[in-house]
Design a protein around this motif. Sequence first.
Motif, PDB file in Angstrom:
ATOM      1  N   ILE A 104      10.807  30.946  88.049  1.00 42.29           N
ATOM      2  CA  ILE A 104      11.292  30.531  86.730  1.00 42.29           C
ATOM      3  C   ILE A 104      10.360  31.056  85.644  1.00 42.29           C
ATOM      4  N   ILE A 105      10.970  31.590  84.584  1.00 45.76           N
ATOM      5  CA  ILE A 105      10.240  32.035  83.400  1.00 45.76           C
ATOM      6  C   ILE A 105      10.705  31.164  82.242  1.00 45.76           C
ATOM      7  N   MET A 106       9.789  30.402  81.688  1.00 44.81           N
ATOM      8  CA  MET A 106      10.149  29.511  80.591  1.00 44.81           C
ATOM      9  C   MET A 106       9.602  30.042  79.268  1.00 44.81           C
ATOM     10  N   VAL A 107      10.477  30.187  78.289  1.00 47.54           N
ATOM     11  CA  VAL A 107      10.054  30.439  76.920  1.00 47.54           C
ATOM     12  C   VAL A 107       9.962  29.078  76.235  1.00 47.54           C
ATOM     13  N   LEU A 108       8.808  28.792  75.647  1.00 46.62           N
ATOM     14  CA  LEU A 108       8.554  27.445  75.136  1.00 46.62           C
ATOM     15  C   LEU A 108       8.264  27.470  73.638  1.00 46.62           C
ATOM     16  N   GLY A 109       9.211  26.945  72.877  1.00 50.51           N
ATOM     17  CA  GLY A 109       9.020  26.774  71.438  1.00 50.51           C
ATOM     18  C   GLY A 109       8.873  25.295  71.113  1.00 50.51           C
ATOM     19  N   HIS A 110       8.646  24.993  69.853  1.00 50.46           N
ATOM     20  CA  HIS A 110       8.437  23.579  69.496  1.00 50.46           C
ATOM     21  C   HIS A 110       8.817  23.344  68.042  1.00 50.46           C
ATOM     22  N   ASP A 111       9.054  22.083  67.725  1.00 52.69           N
ATOM     23  CA  ASP A 111       9.442  21.752  66.356  1.00 52.69           C
ATOM     24  C   ASP A 111       8.269  21.994  65.385  1.00 52.69           C
ATOM     25  N   SER A 112       8.625  22.216  64.141  1.00 51.00           N
ATOM     26  CA  SER A 112       7.644  22.417  63.062  1.00 51.00           C
ATOM     27  C   SER A 112       6.679  23.569  63.344  1.00 51.00           C
ATOM     28  N   CYS A 113       7.173  24.608  64.020  1.00 48.90           N
ATOM     29  CA  CYS A 113       6.302  25.733  64.388  1.00 48.90           C
ATOM     30  C   CYS A 113       5.804  26.466  63.125  1.00 48.90           C
ATOM     31  N   GLY A 114       4.500  26.616  63.018  1.00 53.62           N
ATOM     32  CA  GLY A 114       3.923  27.259  61.848  1.00 53.62           C
ATOM     33  C   GLY A 114       4.307  28.729  61.724  1.00 53.62           C
ATOM     34  N   ALA A 115       4.391  29.423  62.856  1.00 54.96           N
ATOM     35  CA  ALA A 115       4.727  30.847  62.823  1.00 54.96           C
ATOM     36  C   ALA A 115       6.179  31.052  62.379  1.00 54.96           C
ATOM     37  N   VAL A 116       7.073  30.223  62.888  1.00 58.97           N
ATOM     38  CA  VAL A 116       8.481  30.333  62.484  1.00 58.97           C
ATOM     39  C   VAL A 116       8.637  29.913  61.021  1.00 58.97           C
ATOM     40  N   HIS A 152      21.783  26.526  55.285  1.00 58.79           N
ATOM     41  CA  HIS A 152      20.640  25.659  55.000  1.00 58.79           C
ATOM     42  C   HIS A 152      19.982  25.155  56.291  1.00 58.79           C
ATOM     43  N   ALA A 153      19.846  26.053  57.227  1.00 56.30           N
ATOM     44  CA  ALA A 153      19.283  25.663  58.518  1.00 56.30           C
ATOM     45  C   ALA A 153      17.854  25.146  58.363  1.00 56.30           C
ATOM     46  N   HIS A 154      17.545  24.131  59.146  1.00 52.86           N
ATOM     47  CA  HIS A 154      16.184  23.587  59.202  1.00 52.86           C
ATOM     48  C   HIS A 154      15.321  24.528  60.043  1.00 52.86           C
ATOM     49  N   VAL A 155      14.031  24.486  59.791  1.00 57.52           N
ATOM     50  CA  VAL A 155      13.136  25.351  60.547  1.00 57.52           C
ATOM     51  C   VAL A 155      13.250  25.088  62.061  1.00 57.52           C
ATOM     52  N   ASN A 156      13.572  23.863  62.424  1.00 56.24           N
ATOM     53  CA  ASN A 156      13.715  23.568  63.860  1.00 56.24           C
ATOM     54  C   ASN A 156      14.961  24.233  64.455  1.00 56.24           C
ATOM     55  N   ASP A 157      16.011  24.399  63.629  1.00 54.54           N
ATOM     56  CA  ASP A 157      17.167  25.177  64.083  1.00 54.54           C
ATOM     57  C   ASP A 157      16.731  26.612  64.360  1.00 54.54           C
ATOM     58  N   MET A 158      15.870  27.117  63.498  1.00 51.83           N
ATOM     59  CA  MET A 158      15.383  28.489  63.663  1.00 51.83           C
ATOM     60  C   MET A 158      14.503  28.624  64.904  1.00 51.83           C
ATOM     61  N   VAL A 159      13.722  27.607  65.179  1.00 55.02           N
ATOM     62  CA  VAL A 159      12.890  27.646  66.391  1.00 55.02           C
ATOM     63  C   VAL A 159      13.777  27.691  67.633  1.00 55.02           C
ATOM     64  N   ARG A 160      14.829  26.885  67.640  1.00 52.23           N
ATOM     65  CA  ARG A 160      15.755  26.908  68.788  1.00 52.23           C
ATOM     66  C   ARG A 160      16.370  28.296  68.935  1.00 52.23           C
ATOM     67  N   GLU A 161      16.806  28.862  67.815  1.00 49.79           N
ATOM     68  CA  GLU A 161      17.385  30.203  67.846  1.00 49.79           C
ATOM     69  C   GLU A 161      16.351  31.217  68.328  1.00 49.79           C
ATOM     70  N   HIS A 162      15.147  31.102  67.824  1.00 51.72           N
ATOM     71  CA  HIS A 162      14.092  32.037  68.210  1.00 51.72           C
ATOM     72  C   HIS A 162      13.752  31.901  69.700  1.00 51.72           C
ATOM     73  N   THR A 163      13.777  30.702  70.192  1.00 51.20           N
ATOM     74  CA  THR A 163      13.493  30.474  71.618  1.00 51.20           C
ATOM     75  C   THR A 163      14.572  31.116  72.483  1.00 51.20           C
ATOM     76  N   ARG A 164      15.834  30.949  72.080  1.00 51.01           N
ATOM     77  CA  ARG A 164      16.936  31.570  72.831  1.00 51.01           C
ATOM     78  C   ARG A 164      16.860  33.095  72.747  1.00 51.01           C
TER      79      ARG A 164
END
Length: 251
Positions: A104-116, A152-164
């Motif tokens: 298994i290869i897991m890509v791991l993002g998180h809420d309120s990510c500073g880089a995103v 008007h996506a929230h940054v956490n929506d963007m993190v989910r998108e970025h993780t996918r």
Amino acid sequence: MGSLKDQVQPSPAQAWKRLKDGNQRFVEGISEHPNQDSSRRTLLSGGQFPFACIFGCGDSRLAAEIIFDLGLGDAFVVRTAGQVIENGVLGSIEYAVEEFKTPIIMVLGHDSCGAVTAARNAAQTGDMPPGFIRNLVERILPSVIAPSLPPHAHVNDMVREHTRQTAMRITEQSHIVSDAVLSGEVAVIGVFYHLRDGKAELVFSSQDLTLPNTPTGEGQSPTTASLPVSVKQQPRIVFAETWGEASPWGL
Ligand SMILES: [Zn+2]
């Protein structure tokens, strides 16, 4: 525990269950802190056989072994700010697949990510950060302007998108990974981590990770074995319930 040479990797679904169970213990405050004693350390002095490759953000609150209740030798961990892919990252992930057959290869993002968040700010203002931070932001930008994001996506929506998108890019860019995914030996998944409650939320998977109801013993589960051949061209996507409407293909 016997010799490392005696060990057989679990199936992707079994590996995900182990990670999920460990995270559940962490969330509930009943972590077991496995594989962290001197005997484990001694055993591993002769080699390693990690069952998971975890590629996550470098955020200090995202320590993989802690949030999935793992120990020494359990996870091959690769981290960059905003889980940004570059050649060294892909090489590291390929090394885990080739050398250890990690299922298994897991890509791991998180809420309120500073880089995103920095990438979102750059997209909104046009101002790019200095130095090599710009390089990070440039690689996150496609995820924060994805057409599949809601208005008007929230940054956490963007993190989910970025993780996918990151999970899909690993499969698209690495022949070693895509071949392993196609054969059913490896699953690439995306996980969104909640900083406050510690919960790991699955937002992407290259295959169905449901374990069969009846025990099948060693080897691949029927679910894994029956994967469609077309998985390489169009991976099967598993969304969290709130993301059932989103398109995973917007770049
Ligand atoms: Zn982050």
